[in-house]
Scaffold this motif. Structure first.
Motif, PDB file in Angstrom:
ATOM      1  N   GLU A 105      34.812  37.607  47.003  1.00  0.00           N
ATOM      2  CA  GLU A 105      34.905  36.975  45.692  1.00  0.00           C
ATOM      3  C   GLU A 105      36.361  36.736  45.279  1.00  0.00           C
ATOM      4  OE1 GLU A 105      32.333  35.867  44.023  1.00  0.00           O
ATOM      5  OE2 GLU A 105      30.917  36.649  45.500  1.00  0.00           O
ATOM      6  N   GLY A 106      37.294  36.968  46.219  1.00  0.00           N
ATOM      7  CA  GLY A 106      38.713  36.922  45.887  1.00  0.00           C
ATOM      8  C   GLY A 106      39.305  35.536  45.739  1.00  0.00           C
ATOM      9  N   ALA A 107      38.710  34.545  46.386  1.00  0.00           N
ATOM     10  CA  ALA A 107      39.246  33.181  46.313  1.00  0.00           C
ATOM     11  C   ALA A 107      38.265  32.214  46.947  1.00  0.00           C
ATOM     12  CB  ALA A 107      40.601  33.082  47.012  1.00  0.00           C
ATOM     13  N   LEU A 108      38.300  30.978  46.496  1.00  0.00           N
ATOM     14  CA  LEU A 108      37.538  29.926  47.154  1.00  0.00           C
ATOM     15  C   LEU A 108      37.961  29.829  48.613  1.00  0.00           C
ATOM     16  CD1 LEU A 108      37.544  26.945  44.611  1.00  0.00           C
ATOM     17  CD2 LEU A 108      35.528  28.157  45.469  1.00  0.00           C
TER      18      LEU A 108
ATOM     19  N   CYS B 293      42.416  35.391  37.396  1.00  0.00           N
ATOM     20  CA  CYS B 293      41.284  35.002  36.558  1.00  0.00           C
ATOM     21  C   CYS B 293      39.998  35.492  37.213  1.00  0.00           C
ATOM     22  CB  CYS B 293      41.259  33.489  36.372  1.00  0.00           C
ATOM     23  SG  CYS B 293      40.994  32.566  37.902  1.00  0.00           S
ATOM     24  N   PHE B 294      38.948  35.652  36.425  1.00  0.00           N
ATOM     25  CA  PHE B 294      37.693  36.147  36.990  1.00  0.00           C
ATOM     26  C   PHE B 294      36.542  35.958  36.007  1.00  0.00           C
ATOM     27  CE2 PHE B 294      40.011  39.659  35.001  1.00  0.00           C
ATOM     28  CZ  PHE B 294      39.085  40.122  34.066  1.00  0.00           C
ATOM     29  N   LYS B 295      35.341  36.002  36.558  1.00  0.00           N
ATOM     30  CA  LYS B 295      34.109  36.145  35.799  1.00  0.00           C
ATOM     31  C   LYS B 295      33.641  37.587  35.960  1.00  0.00           C
ATOM     32  CE  LYS B 295      33.430  31.606  35.030  1.00  0.00           C
ATOM     33  NZ  LYS B 295      33.360  30.994  33.672  1.00  0.00           N
ATOM     34  N   VAL B 296      33.027  38.145  34.926  1.00  0.00           N
ATOM     35  CA  VAL B 296      32.457  39.487  35.013  1.00  0.00           C
ATOM     36  C   VAL B 296      31.044  39.373  35.573  1.00  0.00           C
ATOM     37  CG1 VAL B 296      31.855  41.587  33.761  1.00  0.00           C
ATOM     38  CG2 VAL B 296      33.836  40.232  33.031  1.00  0.00           C
ATOM     39  N   LEU B 297      30.810  39.984  36.748  1.00  0.00           N
ATOM     40  CA  LEU B 297      29.486  39.935  37.364  1.00  0.00           C
ATOM     41  C   LEU B 297      28.579  41.029  36.825  1.00  0.00           C
ATOM     42  CD1 LEU B 297      30.393  39.249  41.118  1.00  0.00           C
ATOM     43  CD2 LEU B 297      29.785  37.601  39.326  1.00  0.00           C
ATOM     44  N   SER B 298      29.119  42.247  36.697  1.00  0.00           N
ATOM     45  CA  SER B 298      28.304  43.357  36.224  1.00  0.00           C
ATOM     46  C   SER B 298      29.181  44.535  35.840  1.00  0.00           C
ATOM     47  CB  SER B 298      27.304  43.793  37.299  1.00  0.00           C
ATOM     48  OG  SER B 298      27.996  44.273  38.450  1.00  0.00           O
TER      49      SER B 298
ATOM     50  N   PRO C 255      32.912  54.252  34.693  1.00  0.00           N
ATOM     51  CA  PRO C 255      32.527  52.837  34.593  1.00  0.00           C
ATOM     52  C   PRO C 255      33.462  51.952  35.414  1.00  0.00           C
ATOM     53  CG  PRO C 255      33.618  53.550  32.581  1.00  0.00           C
ATOM     54  CD  PRO C 255      33.395  54.795  33.400  1.00  0.00           C
ATOM     55  N   ILE C 256      32.882  50.901  35.982  1.00  0.00           N
ATOM     56  CA  ILE C 256      33.648  49.961  36.795  1.00  0.00           C
ATOM     57  C   ILE C 256      33.054  48.575  36.600  1.00  0.00           C
ATOM     58  CG2 ILE C 256      32.200  50.392  38.828  1.00  0.00           C
ATOM     59  CD1 ILE C 256      34.637  49.891  40.566  1.00  0.00           C
ATOM     60  N   ALA C 257      33.912  47.565  36.552  1.00  0.00           N
ATOM     61  CA  ALA C 257      33.453  46.181  36.410  1.00  0.00           C
ATOM     62  C   ALA C 257      33.568  45.466  37.749  1.00  0.00           C
ATOM     63  CB  ALA C 257      34.282  45.468  35.345  1.00  0.00           C
ATOM     64  N   ILE C 258      32.512  44.797  38.148  1.00  0.00           N
ATOM     65  CA  ILE C 258      32.528  43.985  39.364  1.00  0.00           C
ATOM     66  C   ILE C 258      32.832  42.546  38.943  1.00  0.00           C
ATOM     67  CG2 ILE C 258      31.287  43.296  41.438  1.00  0.00           C
ATOM     68  CD1 ILE C 258      31.825  46.317  41.161  1.00  0.00           C
ATOM     69  N   LEU C 259      33.849  41.978  39.542  1.00  0.00           N
ATOM     70  CA  LEU C 259      34.386  40.696  39.093  1.00  0.00           C
ATOM     71  C   LEU C 259      34.378  39.658  40.212  1.00  0.00           C
ATOM     72  CD1 LEU C 259      37.597  42.241  37.448  1.00  0.00           C
ATOM     73  CD2 LEU C 259      35.349  41.929  36.374  1.00  0.00           C
ATOM     74  N   SER C 260      34.492  38.390  39.829  1.00  0.00           N
ATOM     75  CA  SER C 260      34.577  37.310  40.813  1.00  0.00           C
ATOM     76  C   SER C 260      35.636  36.297  40.405  1.00  0.00           C
ATOM     77  CB  SER C 260      33.238  36.592  40.975  1.00  0.00           C
ATOM     78  OG  SER C 260      33.376  35.464  41.834  1.00  0.00           O
TER      79      SER C 260
END
Length: 308
Positions: A64-67, A88-93, A102-107
């Motif tokens: 999910e690190g880069a296109l 930059c990122f979207k929050v997946l979960s 707690p941890i955020a999984i990002l894309s």
């Protein structure tokens, strides 16, 4: 102006900070598909990016690190090079790690995909866009044109006045404007810059015969010395001993000849300058250009760029 900006420009905004204040705010960003920014602090041995969200740790998995990471069209340097920089990122979960924290999984990939589809895919040749310089190579300047997506300004498209290296004009991290030069079948965008720095007439109006002004020596030839007065205006000076490309100079203006696009100069003095920061001004910073004519109408030689 587009809402899809080069990485780093969202980081300190009030809205971005608001989403980092609590787990509930991050969850809201997840549900609303918001693009956020934070600083990457570590790239682990598997090339997952660890991001400091303040209230918790975020992780951008390698894929999910880069296109282009998934299909192999992008190299892992696109991930590694982001350490200690905004991403930059979207929050997946929102989840819990092995210790229960707690941890955020990002894309980052999804943020870039949205930028490409909603913004970059709609650009056409001649569109003027903002960009941020990311790194410089002898052949050109790489810039971020939105969410970390790279584009290239070839060295001969940076300015009319020729330079030896893009570092003569730009610095990494500098915010600039550029114009879309071409878009290939794969959607890769190539940029130009010189058309935004004004025509011969627009630049020469600031100079007059009899003045002694500042310049930068760009090349020394058998027939004379080319001296840059502005990024899109250079003149030819008579040969002088002990001058070299890269030196700064004071030059006397003998004449301006618009019908030949010539500026005749005499070098008064030349000298080295340390820690010089290039500066320039734009004549165009937004909108669309169909055609740019650098040469004056009175000049028999037409120098122009046609955007198709």
């Amino acid at each position: 102006m587009s809402s899809y900006k080069p990485e780093g420009l969202l980081l300190e905004t009030a809205e971005n900070k608001q989403h980092m204040r609590s787990a509930a705010a991050l969850q809201e960003a997840c549900l609303t598909n918001k693009t956020l920014e934070a600083r990457a602090v570590v790239c682990d041995s598997e090339h997952n990016l660890v991001v400091d969200l303040g209230i918790m740790r975020g992780v951008i998995p390698r894929e999910e690190g880069a296109l282009g990471i998934i299909d192999g069209t992008a190299k892992d340097i696109a991930i590694i090079s982001r350490v200690n920089k905004a991403v930059c990122f979207k929050v997946l979960s929102l989840e819990a790690d092995s210790s229960g924290k707690p941890i955020a999984i990002l894309s980052r990939r999804l943020a870039q995909e949205e930028c490409r589809q909603s913004y970059l895919a709609k650009l056409r040749s001649g569109d003027v866009i903002p960009a941020r310089v990311t790194h410089l190579e002898p052949f050109g300047a790489f810039v971020d044109i939105g969410c970390g997506i790279p584009s290239l300004i070839p060295i001969d498209s940076i300015s009319v006045s020729r330079i030896m290296h893009p570092k003569d004009r730009f610095r990494c991290g500098q915010d600039i404007y550029a114009v879309v030069r071409s878009i290939d079948e794969a959607g890769r965008i190539c940029l130009s810059h010189k058309e935004l720095l004004g025509t011969w007439a627009q630049n020469s109006i600031f100079f007059a015969p009899g003045q002694t002004v500042a310049g930068i020596i760009r090349s020394v030839e058998e027939y004379g010395v080319f001296v840059e007065l502005a990024p899109n205006l250079a003149g030819l000076a008579e040969l002088k001993e002990d001058v070299a490309a890269g030196q700064h100079a004071s030059v006397y203006i003998k004449s301006l000849i618009p019908e030949k696009m010539k500026v005749k100069l005499i070098i008064v003095d030349s000298f080295e300058v340390n820690n010089y920061t290039p500066t320039f001004s734009y004549f165009i910073t937004e909108g669309h250009i169909d055609r740019f004519q650098y040469s004056p109408d009175c000049c028999s030689k037409v120098v122009e760029t046609v955007f198709e």
